[in-house]
Write a protein that holds these residues in place. Structure first.
Motif, PDB file in Angstrom:
ATOM      1  N   ASP A  51     -15.694  37.210  64.152  1.00 32.44           N
ATOM      2  CA  ASP A  51     -14.639  36.922  63.182  1.00 32.44           C
ATOM      3  C   ASP A  51     -14.890  37.557  61.812  1.00 32.44           C
ATOM      4  N   ALA A  52     -16.047  38.191  61.618  1.00 32.80           N
ATOM      5  CA  ALA A  52     -16.386  38.778  60.312  1.00 32.80           C
ATOM      6  C   ALA A  52     -15.715  40.129  60.073  1.00 32.80           C
ATOM      7  N   ARG A  53     -15.643  40.961  61.085  1.00 32.61           N
ATOM      8  CA  ARG A  53     -15.128  42.323  60.898  1.00 32.61           C
ATOM      9  C   ARG A  53     -13.705  42.371  60.330  1.00 32.61           C
ATOM     10  N   PRO A  54     -12.768  41.545  60.813  1.00 30.85           N
ATOM     11  CA  PRO A  54     -11.419  41.574  60.213  1.00 30.85           C
ATOM     12  C   PRO A  54     -11.423  41.159  58.736  1.00 30.85           C
ATOM     13  N   VAL A  55     -12.256  40.208  58.363  1.00 26.75           N
ATOM     14  CA  VAL A  55     -12.347  39.773  56.970  1.00 26.75           C
ATOM     15  C   VAL A  55     -12.876  40.911  56.097  1.00 26.75           C
ATOM     16  N   ILE A  56     -13.912  41.585  56.576  1.00 23.93           N
ATOM     17  CA  ILE A  56     -14.505  42.706  55.837  1.00 23.93           C
ATOM     18  C   ILE A  56     -13.496  43.848  55.721  1.00 23.93           C
ATOM     19  N   ALA A  57     -12.788  44.131  56.806  1.00 29.15           N
ATOM     20  CA  ALA A  57     -11.790  45.206  56.792  1.00 29.15           C
ATOM     21  C   ALA A  57     -10.665  44.893  55.803  1.00 29.15           C
ATOM     22  N   GLU A  58     -10.212  43.645  55.766  1.00 30.65           N
ATOM     23  CA  GLU A  58      -9.152  43.270  54.826  1.00 30.65           C
ATOM     24  C   GLU A  58      -9.651  43.390  53.383  1.00 30.65           C
ATOM     25  N   ALA A  59     -10.891  42.984  53.135  1.00 33.22           N
ATOM     26  CA  ALA A  59     -11.461  43.107  51.789  1.00 33.22           C
ATOM     27  C   ALA A  59     -11.543  44.573  51.376  1.00 33.22           C
ATOM     28  N   ALA A  60     -11.973  45.442  52.298  1.00 32.65           N
ATOM     29  CA  ALA A  60     -12.069  46.874  51.999  1.00 32.65           C
ATOM     30  C   ALA A  60     -10.688  47.449  51.690  1.00 32.65           C
ATOM     31  N   THR A  61      -9.682  47.061  52.446  1.00 32.23           N
ATOM     32  CA  THR A  61      -8.315  47.540  52.228  1.00 32.23           C
ATOM     33  C   THR A  61      -7.796  47.093  50.868  1.00 32.23           C
ATOM     34  N   LYS A  62      -7.992  45.824  50.529  1.00 36.71           N
ATOM     35  CA  LYS A  62      -7.548  45.309  49.229  1.00 36.71           C
ATOM     36  C   LYS A  62      -8.277  46.011  48.083  1.00 36.71           C
ATOM     37  N   ALA A  63      -9.589  46.182  48.231  1.00 38.51           N
ATOM     38  CA  ALA A  63     -10.377  46.824  47.177  1.00 38.51           C
ATOM     39  C   ALA A  63      -9.935  48.270  46.963  1.00 38.51           C
ATOM     40  N   ARG A  95     -26.784  42.991  53.562  1.00 38.98           N
ATOM     41  CA  ARG A  95     -26.883  44.358  54.092  1.00 38.98           C
ATOM     42  C   ARG A  95     -25.981  44.556  55.312  1.00 38.98           C
ATOM     43  N   SER A  96     -25.868  43.552  56.153  1.00 36.75           N
ATOM     44  CA  SER A  96     -24.991  43.652  57.328  1.00 36.75           C
ATOM     45  C   SER A  96     -23.537  43.856  56.908  1.00 36.75           C
ATOM     46  N   VAL A  97     -23.105  43.100  55.906  1.00 34.25           N
ATOM     47  CA  VAL A  97     -21.728  43.233  55.414  1.00 34.25           C
ATOM     48  C   VAL A  97     -21.555  44.582  54.710  1.00 34.25           C
ATOM     49  N   ALA A  98     -22.549  44.964  53.910  1.00 36.69           N
ATOM     50  CA  ALA A  98     -22.479  46.259  53.212  1.00 36.69           C
ATOM     51  C   ALA A  98     -22.382  47.409  54.208  1.00 36.69           C
ATOM     52  N   ALA A  99     -23.139  47.335  55.284  1.00 32.40           N
ATOM     53  CA  ALA A  99     -23.103  48.392  56.301  1.00 32.40           C
ATOM     54  C   ALA A  99     -21.707  48.531  56.898  1.00 32.40           C
ATOM     55  N   ARG A 103     -19.236  51.695  56.610  1.00 29.06           N
ATOM     56  CA  ARG A 103     -18.637  52.265  57.826  1.00 29.06           C
ATOM     57  C   ARG A 103     -17.127  52.419  57.656  1.00 29.06           C
ATOM     58  N   LEU A 104     -16.517  51.521  56.871  1.00 32.39           N
ATOM     59  CA  LEU A 104     -15.072  51.553  56.630  1.00 32.39           C
ATOM     60  C   LEU A 104     -14.682  52.497  55.495  1.00 32.39           C
ATOM     61  N   GLY A 105     -15.658  53.180  54.906  1.00 28.06           N
ATOM     62  CA  GLY A 105     -15.343  54.193  53.909  1.00 28.06           C
ATOM     63  C   GLY A 105     -15.692  53.874  52.469  1.00 28.06           C
ATOM     64  N   VAL A 106     -16.273  52.720  52.209  1.00 29.92           N
ATOM     65  CA  VAL A 106     -16.709  52.404  50.844  1.00 29.92           C
ATOM     66  C   VAL A 106     -17.960  53.240  50.554  1.00 29.92           C
ATOM     67  N   PRO A 107     -17.994  53.972  49.443  1.00 28.85           N
ATOM     68  CA  PRO A 107     -19.166  54.802  49.134  1.00 28.85           C
ATOM     69  C   PRO A 107     -20.427  53.949  48.952  1.00 28.85           C
ATOM     70  N   ALA A 108     -21.479  54.291  49.674  1.00 29.41           N
ATOM     71  CA  ALA A 108     -22.721  53.516  49.645  1.00 29.41           C
ATOM     72  C   ALA A 108     -23.291  53.378  48.244  1.00 29.41           C
ATOM     73  N   GLN A 109     -23.169  54.415  47.446  1.00 37.58           N
ATOM     74  CA  GLN A 109     -23.746  54.370  46.093  1.00 37.58           C
ATOM     75  C   GLN A 109     -23.002  53.409  45.173  1.00 37.58           C
ATOM     76  N   LYS A 110     -21.846  52.927  45.604  1.00 42.46           N
ATOM     77  CA  LYS A 110     -21.062  51.981  44.798  1.00 42.46           C
ATOM     78  C   LYS A 110     -21.306  50.524  45.213  1.00 42.46           C
ATOM     79  N   VAL A 111     -22.188  50.313  46.196  1.00 43.71           N
ATOM     80  CA  VAL A 111     -22.426  48.973  46.739  1.00 43.71           C
ATOM     81  C   VAL A 111     -23.759  48.432  46.225  1.00 43.71           C
ATOM     82  N   ILE A 112     -23.707  47.251  45.643  1.00 44.22           N
ATOM     83  CA  ILE A 112     -24.916  46.560  45.196  1.00 44.22           C
ATOM     84  C   ILE A 112     -25.089  45.311  46.055  1.00 44.22           C
ATOM     85  N   ILE A 113     -26.307  45.093  46.479  1.00 42.84           N
ATOM     86  CA  ILE A 113     -26.662  43.906  47.257  1.00 42.84           C
ATOM     87  C   ILE A 113     -27.254  42.882  46.296  1.00 42.84           C
ATOM     88  N   ALA A 114     -26.782  41.660  46.364  1.00 46.35           N
ATOM     89  CA  ALA A 114     -27.346  40.566  45.575  1.00 46.35           C
ATOM     90  C   ALA A 114     -27.549  39.375  46.510  1.00 46.35           C
TER      91      ALA A 114
END
Length: 142
Positions: A51-63, A95-99, A103-114
């Motif tokens: 159930d996580a992938r659709p949530v992550i995909a929707e967040a990426a689309t909105k962002a 890291r799992s969510v960031a990956a 994969r959905l096209g968010v530039p890795a250098q723009k992602v910070i893990i906290a």
């Protein structure tokens, strides 16, 4: 028990995807609110649930639609278990969510893990009733 926790912690670190995002703090102006997208995790796991992938995909689309330039992925854990292991688990979950975002096209250098391991628990200490909502990763962007 301590040996098991050490082996699990090592496995989490070794299994983490390697990409260019950094571990640190969210950019100023990013905060977790009632509408912040999040994904839940199983007890002791950093693996994405189905159930996580659709949530992550929707967040990426909105962002992307909002032309976001910075992303902060905040991992959390419940209060059960070793604090050091929970800290590593919170980062591994983020890291799992960031990956998936990458994969959905968010530039890795723009992602910070906290991480905020054990930060927001709704359960009492020592309870065998770990709160599922504490085992989550929140997705923030600006």
């Amino acid at each position: 028990m301590i040996r098991f926790a050490s082996v699990l912690a090592a496995a989490l670190v070794l299994a983490s995807p390697s990409f260019a995002q950094s571990v640190g703090s969210c950019v100023r102006g990013m905060s977790i609110g009632p509408n912040t997208p999040f994904v839940l995790f199983d007890l002791g796991s950093a693996a994405l649930r189905p159930d996580a992938r659709p949530v992550i995909a929707e967040a990426a689309t909105k962002a992307k639609a909002q032309q976001a330039v910075d992303f902060c992925i905040v991992g959390q854990t419940d209060k059960l278990g070793d604090k050091e292991l929970n800290a590593k688990l919170a980062v591994a979950r983020a890291r799992s969510v960031a990956a998936e975002l990458i994969r959905l096209g968010v530039p890795a250098q723009k992602v910070i893990i906290a991480s905020n391991p054990e930060a927001f628990g709704d359960m009492s200490f020592g309870s065998m009733n770990a709160s599922e909502k504490d085992r989550r990763v929140s997705i923030l962007w600006k």
